[in-house]
Scaffold this active site. Structure first.
Site, PDB file in Angstrom:
ATOM      1  N   HIS A   1     -22.768  49.696 130.851  1.00 41.75           N
ATOM      2  CA  HIS A   1     -23.934  48.847 130.613  1.00 41.75           C
ATOM      3  C   HIS A   1     -24.039  47.736 131.661  1.00 41.75           C
ATOM      4  CE1 HIS A   1     -24.529  50.993 126.891  1.00 41.75           C
ATOM      5  NE2 HIS A   1     -23.224  50.920 126.723  1.00 41.75           N
TER       6      HIS A   1
ATOM      7  N   ASP B   1     -28.558  46.927 137.847  1.00 43.08           N
ATOM      8  CA  ASP B   1     -29.490  47.704 138.659  1.00 43.08           C
ATOM      9  C   ASP B   1     -30.849  47.016 138.552  1.00 43.08           C
ATOM     10  OD1 ASP B   1     -31.329  49.511 139.695  1.00 43.08           O
ATOM     11  OD2 ASP B   1     -30.240  51.265 138.969  1.00 43.08           O
TER      12      ASP B   1
ATOM     13  N   ARG C   1     -34.094  49.203 138.117  1.00 43.98           N
ATOM     14  CA  ARG C   1     -34.202  49.735 136.757  1.00 43.98           C
ATOM     15  C   ARG C   1     -34.627  48.669 135.766  1.00 43.98           C
ATOM     16  NH1 ARG C   1     -30.881  48.825 132.504  1.00 43.98           N
ATOM     17  NH2 ARG C   1     -30.640  50.450 130.896  1.00 43.98           N
TER      18      ARG C   1
ATOM     19  N   GLY D   1     -31.536  55.287 122.355  1.00 49.26           N
ATOM     20  CA  GLY D   1     -30.397  55.048 123.232  1.00 49.26           C
ATOM     21  C   GLY D   1     -30.363  53.600 123.651  1.00 49.26           C
TER      22      GLY D   1
ATOM     23  N   GLU E   1     -31.284  62.666 115.943  1.00 50.36           N
ATOM     24  CA  GLU E   1     -31.656  63.851 115.184  1.00 50.36           C
ATOM     25  C   GLU E   1     -31.164  63.794 113.737  1.00 50.36           C
ATOM     26  OE1 GLU E   1     -31.282  64.853 119.544  1.00 50.36           O
ATOM     27  OE2 GLU E   1     -30.133  63.724 118.052  1.00 50.36           O
TER      28      GLU E   1
ATOM     29  N   HIS F   1     -28.677  52.807 140.752  1.00 46.27           N
ATOM     30  CA  HIS F   1     -27.388  53.415 140.405  1.00 46.27           C
ATOM     31  C   HIS F   1     -27.497  54.941 140.276  1.00 46.27           C
ATOM     32  CE1 HIS F   1     -29.184  53.337 136.400  1.00 46.27           C
ATOM     33  NE2 HIS F   1     -28.238  54.155 136.001  1.00 46.27           N
TER      34      HIS F   1
END
Length: 407
Positions: free
Chosen positions: A97, A103, A106, A130, A181, A346
């Site tokens: 992380h 980054d 990003r 996520g 899921e 990255h």
């Protein structure tokens, strides 16, 4: 099944104009030729069990990453863990992380896309797939989101819960640990899905499957938005004699011993590394175009024809793939690129070396076909095939088929 062309999507063109996100300079911490700056996905995972943006993992066999993991041995030597377990475990380490947050391309792009579009987030329910450290969830709250559900299956969610509380957002962000899921949300639908799902070669580790599942189950049909919503992957060719020698031809003679058996293995494993823009010797052409609002899991196995024209006389030692992501459903489209000509990320670039170089004169063209599909034994790995044809003045290849395994 698509045909690669030189046409660039309008959103990508817009994103390339942003000097903040896409400055035409290579700010890499280490250029190839310096062995410390080069790695295959396997090598990266061996260095630390927590690299990449959710796209590296446990040391050895199976891939770790953002959503699922490798194999393990339980009591009595019995396997009691799956590759998915190790995949998630790798994201429990702060080092992954840290690399992602540092980054700037990003993180700044996501920050700008969310905070500069309060009208999109104001009063909306958001799902962060996520979530990691919950940085995107907190951006969404700052942009006026009514509530955010942040889902992650790794232990980092324990620290994320504390981070959210320390920043006074515990009443606005609900953190849920589990596989997308398998979990249930306390709401029937969400208005927006945010996720940073991209892997090496865009698709490595297949977290996109999870985002598509979340879209189909939880996103408001017709009015819901996914950020980012577009991705395009490109291919080009490079001259790379020095790095190829260091990485591939090295095995010809190792302290006087013939280790070419490993050379054959090395040729099948794409390298993830920073490509010097000066080494690019052809145009770049799109090979995959994904619209997250409408694509299906089947679209992630693809085959695409491409044509590359040499921009100078030089040897081609490898092909390079990179991608761009776009936030196109915004008043001002925004995006970022992982091109060799753009600022360092990255994700770097993915390099496919050939055993023998191709000598191309300026203006000569080669044609090819790239086929990509998940490995049947581990869906987070990719099996990639390149078929190359070239009828040049100095080199000729006819239906040259090269198999690669991105592990």
């Amino acid at each position: 099944d698509g045909i690669g062309t030189d046409e660039v999507p309008c959103w990508a063109s817009a994103s390339l104009q942003s000097s903040t996100i896409m400055s035409k300079r290579n700010h890499s911490p280490s250029m190839r030729g310096d062995s410390a700056g080069s790695s295959s996905p396997v090598a990266k995972r061996s260095v630390s069990s927590q690299e990449k943006n959710g796209d590296t993992s446990s040391p050895s066999t199976d891939v770790g990453g953002r959503n699922e993991g490798a194999t393990g041995t339980g009591l009595g030597g019995q396997d009691d863990r799956t590759s998915r377990d190790y995949y998630f475990d790798s994201y429990g380490h702060h080092g992954i992380h840290e690399e992602m947050l540092k980054d700037d391309v990003r993180t700044n792009t996501y920050q700008m896309a969310i905070l500069n579009n309060r009208e999109l987030f104001e009063g909306k329910v958001v799902l962060d797939v996520g979530a990691g450290t919950a940085i995107l969830s907190m951006f969404a709250v700052k942009a006026g989101a009514k509530h955010v559900y942040a889902v992650d299956c790794s232990s980092i969610i324990d620290q994320a819960r504390q981070i959210v509380e320390d920043n006074g957002m515990a009443d606005k962000i609900t953190l849920i640990r589990g596989k997308m899921e398998e979990i249930d949300l306390p709401v029937p639908k969400v208005d927006i899905i945010v996720s940073e799902w991209m892997g090496y070669f865009l698709l490595y580790e297949s977290m996109l499957n999870t985002v598509l599942y979340a879209r189909d189950k939880w996103l408001e049909a017709g009015t819901g938005t996914i950020l980012p919503d577009k991705s395009v992957m490109y291919i080009c060719a490079i001259e790379d004699e020095r790095a190829k020698y260091d990485r591939i031809d090295f095995w010809d003679n190792v302290y006087g011993f013939d280790m070419r058996a490993l050379k054959e293995v090395a040729l099948t494993e794409p390298a993830v590394d920073v490509v010097d823009p000066k080494s690019v010797v052809t145009n770049a052409t799109p090979i995959l175009n994904i619209d997250l609002q409408s694509c299906t899991e089947k679209d992630l196995s693809f085959a695409s024809d491409f044509r590359l024209r040499a921009t100078r006389r030089d040897n081609v030692h490898a092909f390079v793939a990179y991608f761009e992501c776009g936030f196109t459903r915004l008043p001002q489209p925004l995006g970022f690129s992982t091109s060799p000509f753009a600022k360092y990320t990255h994700w770097k670039q993915t390099i496919f070396y050939m055993k023998d170089p191709i000598l191309m004169d300026e203006g000569e063209e080669l044609t090819g076909r790239i086929v990509c599909k998940p490995n049947p034994h581990n869906e987070r790995d990719l099996d990639i095939t390149l078929i190359i044809n070239f009828d040049g003045k100095h080199s000729k290849l006819f239906d040259k088929c090269i198999e690669y395994k991105l592990r």
